[in-house]
Design a protein around this motif. Sequence first.
Motif, PDB file in Angstrom:
ATOM      1  N   TYR A  42       5.268   1.294  13.804  1.00  0.00           N
ATOM      2  CA  TYR A  42       6.614   1.852  13.904  1.00  0.00           C
ATOM      3  C   TYR A  42       6.613   3.244  13.273  1.00  0.00           C
ATOM      4  CZ  TYR A  42       8.352  -2.873  14.908  1.00  0.00           C
ATOM      5  OH  TYR A  42       8.588  -4.109  15.464  1.00  0.00           O
ATOM      6  N   PRO A  43       7.564   4.094  13.664  1.00  0.00           N
ATOM      7  CA  PRO A  43       7.669   5.416  13.044  1.00  0.00           C
ATOM      8  C   PRO A  43       7.805   5.327  11.534  1.00  0.00           C
ATOM      9  CG  PRO A  43       9.105   5.270  14.960  1.00  0.00           C
ATOM     10  CD  PRO A  43       8.577   3.895  14.717  1.00  0.00           C
ATOM     11  N   ALA A  44       7.149   6.232  10.837  1.00  0.00           N
ATOM     12  CA  ALA A  44       7.222   6.337   9.375  1.00  0.00           C
ATOM     13  C   ALA A  44       6.620   5.126   8.661  1.00  0.00           C
ATOM     14  CB  ALA A  44       8.652   6.560   8.902  1.00  0.00           C
ATOM     15  N   GLU A  45       5.895   4.273   9.388  1.00  0.00           N
ATOM     16  CA  GLU A  45       5.201   3.155   8.757  1.00  0.00           C
ATOM     17  C   GLU A  45       3.736   3.183   9.151  1.00  0.00           C
ATOM     18  OE1 GLU A  45       9.026   0.095   9.066  1.00  0.00           O
ATOM     19  OE2 GLU A  45       7.002  -0.594   9.521  1.00  0.00           O
ATOM     20  N   GLY A  46       2.913   2.482   8.372  1.00  0.00           N
ATOM     21  CA  GLY A  46       1.519   2.362   8.758  1.00  0.00           C
ATOM     22  C   GLY A  46       1.352   1.308   9.833  1.00  0.00           C
ATOM     23  N   GLY A  75      -1.023   1.830   4.498  1.00  0.00           N
ATOM     24  CA  GLY A  75       0.111   2.520   3.932  1.00  0.00           C
ATOM     25  C   GLY A  75       0.829   3.315   5.008  1.00  0.00           C
ATOM     26  N   PRO A  76       1.963   3.938   4.644  1.00  0.00           N
ATOM     27  CA  PRO A  76       2.752   4.677   5.638  1.00  0.00           C
ATOM     28  C   PRO A  76       2.169   6.028   6.007  1.00  0.00           C
ATOM     29  CG  PRO A  76       3.761   4.847   3.485  1.00  0.00           C
ATOM     30  CD  PRO A  76       2.609   3.901   3.329  1.00  0.00           C
ATOM     31  N   GLY A  77       1.176   6.461   5.254  1.00  0.00           N
ATOM     32  CA  GLY A  77       0.521   7.723   5.586  1.00  0.00           C
ATOM     33  C   GLY A  77       1.092   8.915   4.834  1.00  0.00           C
ATOM     34  N   THR A  78       0.264   9.943   4.717  1.00  0.00           N
ATOM     35  CA  THR A  78       0.686  11.249   4.209  1.00  0.00           C
ATOM     36  C   THR A  78       0.432  12.265   5.307  1.00  0.00           C
ATOM     37  OG1 THR A  78       0.207  10.769   1.886  1.00  0.00           O
ATOM     38  CG2 THR A  78       0.248  13.094   2.543  1.00  0.00           C
ATOM     39  N   VAL A  97       0.868  -1.167   0.000  1.00  0.00           N
ATOM     40  CA  VAL A  97       0.000   0.000   0.000  1.00  0.00           C
ATOM     41  C   VAL A  97       0.910   1.223   0.000  1.00  0.00           C
ATOM     42  CG1 VAL A  97      -1.874   1.226   1.139  1.00  0.00           C
ATOM     43  CG2 VAL A  97      -1.729  -1.274   1.321  1.00  0.00           C
ATOM     44  N   ILE A  98       0.799   1.994  -1.047  1.00  0.00           N
ATOM     45  CA  ILE A  98       1.716   3.104  -1.276  1.00  0.00           C
ATOM     46  C   ILE A  98       0.943   4.411  -1.199  1.00  0.00           C
ATOM     47  CG2 ILE A  98       3.343   4.124  -2.939  1.00  0.00           C
ATOM     48  CD1 ILE A  98       3.238   1.138  -4.193  1.00  0.00           C
ATOM     49  N   GLN A  99       1.490   5.339  -0.476  1.00  0.00           N
ATOM     50  CA  GLN A  99       0.834   6.642  -0.373  1.00  0.00           C
ATOM     51  C   GLN A  99       1.796   7.720  -0.856  1.00  0.00           C
ATOM     52  OE1 GLN A  99      -1.264   5.706   3.804  1.00  0.00           O
ATOM     53  NE2 GLN A  99      -1.948   7.618   2.839  1.00  0.00           N
ATOM     54  N   ASN A 100       1.269   8.589  -1.691  1.00  0.00           N
ATOM     55  CA  ASN A 100       2.049   9.720  -2.209  1.00  0.00           C
ATOM     56  C   ASN A 100       1.247  11.009  -2.106  1.00  0.00           C
ATOM     57  OD1 ASN A 100       4.533   8.537  -3.227  1.00  0.00           O
ATOM     58  ND2 ASN A 100       3.213   7.444  -4.653  1.00  0.00           N
ATOM     59  N   PRO A 101       1.908  12.096  -1.789  1.00  0.00           N
ATOM     60  CA  PRO A 101       3.278  12.137  -1.280  1.00  0.00           C
ATOM     61  C   PRO A 101       3.306  11.719   0.195  1.00  0.00           C
ATOM     62  CG  PRO A 101       2.354  14.324  -1.227  1.00  0.00           C
ATOM     63  CD  PRO A 101       1.278  13.419  -1.819  1.00  0.00           C
ATOM     64  N   ARG A 102       4.457  11.562   0.769  1.00  0.00           N
ATOM     65  CA  ARG A 102       4.544  11.239   2.186  1.00  0.00           C
ATOM     66  C   ARG A 102       4.315  12.498   3.040  1.00  0.00           C
ATOM     67  NH1 ARG A 102       7.238   6.757   3.764  1.00  0.00           N
ATOM     68  NH2 ARG A 102       6.361   7.380   5.763  1.00  0.00           N
ATOM     69  N   TYR A 103       4.688  13.630   2.500  1.00  0.00           N
ATOM     70  CA  TYR A 103       4.488  14.908   3.187  1.00  0.00           C
ATOM     71  C   TYR A 103       3.886  15.878   2.178  1.00  0.00           C
ATOM     72  CZ  TYR A 103       7.691  12.864   6.529  1.00  0.00           C
ATOM     73  OH  TYR A 103       8.287  12.013   7.428  1.00  0.00           O
ATOM     74  N   GLN A 104       2.853  16.554   2.615  1.00  0.00           N
ATOM     75  CA  GLN A 104       2.180  17.508   1.744  1.00  0.00           C
ATOM     76  C   GLN A 104       1.939  18.795   2.528  1.00  0.00           C
ATOM     77  OE1 GLN A 104       0.769  17.098  -1.715  1.00  0.00           O
ATOM     78  NE2 GLN A 104       0.878  19.292  -1.333  1.00  0.00           N
ATOM     79  N   VAL A 105       2.358  19.890   1.925  1.00  0.00           N
ATOM     80  CA  VAL A 105       2.097  21.202   2.521  1.00  0.00           C
ATOM     81  C   VAL A 105       1.156  21.944   1.592  1.00  0.00           C
ATOM     82  CG1 VAL A 105       3.082  23.366   3.346  1.00  0.00           C
ATOM     83  CG2 VAL A 105       4.374  21.240   3.599  1.00  0.00           C
ATOM     84  N   THR A 106       0.094  22.495   2.139  1.00  0.00           N
ATOM     85  CA  THR A 106      -0.825  23.281   1.339  1.00  0.00           C
ATOM     86  C   THR A 106      -1.180  24.546   2.097  1.00  0.00           C
ATOM     87  OG1 THR A 106      -2.844  23.191   0.016  1.00  0.00           O
ATOM     88  CG2 THR A 106      -2.959  22.251   2.216  1.00  0.00           C
TER      89      THR A 106
END
Lengths: 114, 113
Positions: free
Chosen positions: B39-43, A106-109, A4-13
């Motif tokens: 974990y940090p930086a992971e879901g 996913g790792p989140g945004t 599960v891939i999330q893009n971008p990882r960081y978003q500034v708006t």
Amino acid sequence: DAMVIQNPRYQVTQFGKPVTLSCSQTLNHNVMYWYQQKSSQAPKLLFHYYDKDFNNEADTPDNFQSRRPNTSFCFLDIRSPGLGDAAMYLCATSGQGRRTDTQYFGPGTRLTVL
Amino acid sequence: DQQVKQNSPSLSVQEGRISILNCDYTNSMFDYFLWYKKYPAEGPTFLISISSIKDKNEDGRFTVFLNKSAKHLSLHIVPSQPGDSAVYFCAASAWGNGQNFVFGPGTRLSVLP
């Protein structure tokens, strides 16, 4: 081999500027979820898709919309972000959405609103 | 109004000892419970679950106990390892709600070498 891939990882708006967050999956799962997690709080389900069927949580603000153009992709659109929308946005998938099915996150945004 | 509570934001445990993470819920309709680890930086990743027809479920070093009358569940990790250091979320759902899980705010576990 990310599933599960999330893009971008960081978003500034900027305040009021529409923003779209993306999620894709390689698991061919039927169900895709979007969660909002504010700092030190519990992840909160915003909505989910079962295949093409959209299911909105009752208390999800209208400012949040979602699209799922195909099995692999799901988008979260925030039409007019406010400062209170700054949060981590997590996407998850599940095979059939049964309680015993594992949800894969996913790792989140992380969204910052200036 | 939090339906799932994890009242300890953080917990530190020595390596090799037992870690006990607690979770309380208020909705008596909840009948399926899960623990996730993050974990940090992971879901979050699924760790273990329990249905209300059981009071205990075990998977290796991880055991979840459910006390329905007290509306309380706990996750035991024995023995704790440094790699267990993470945030642990408790989640619950009611019959008929599918995977509409209600999450707790998490407990950060630190396992000290």
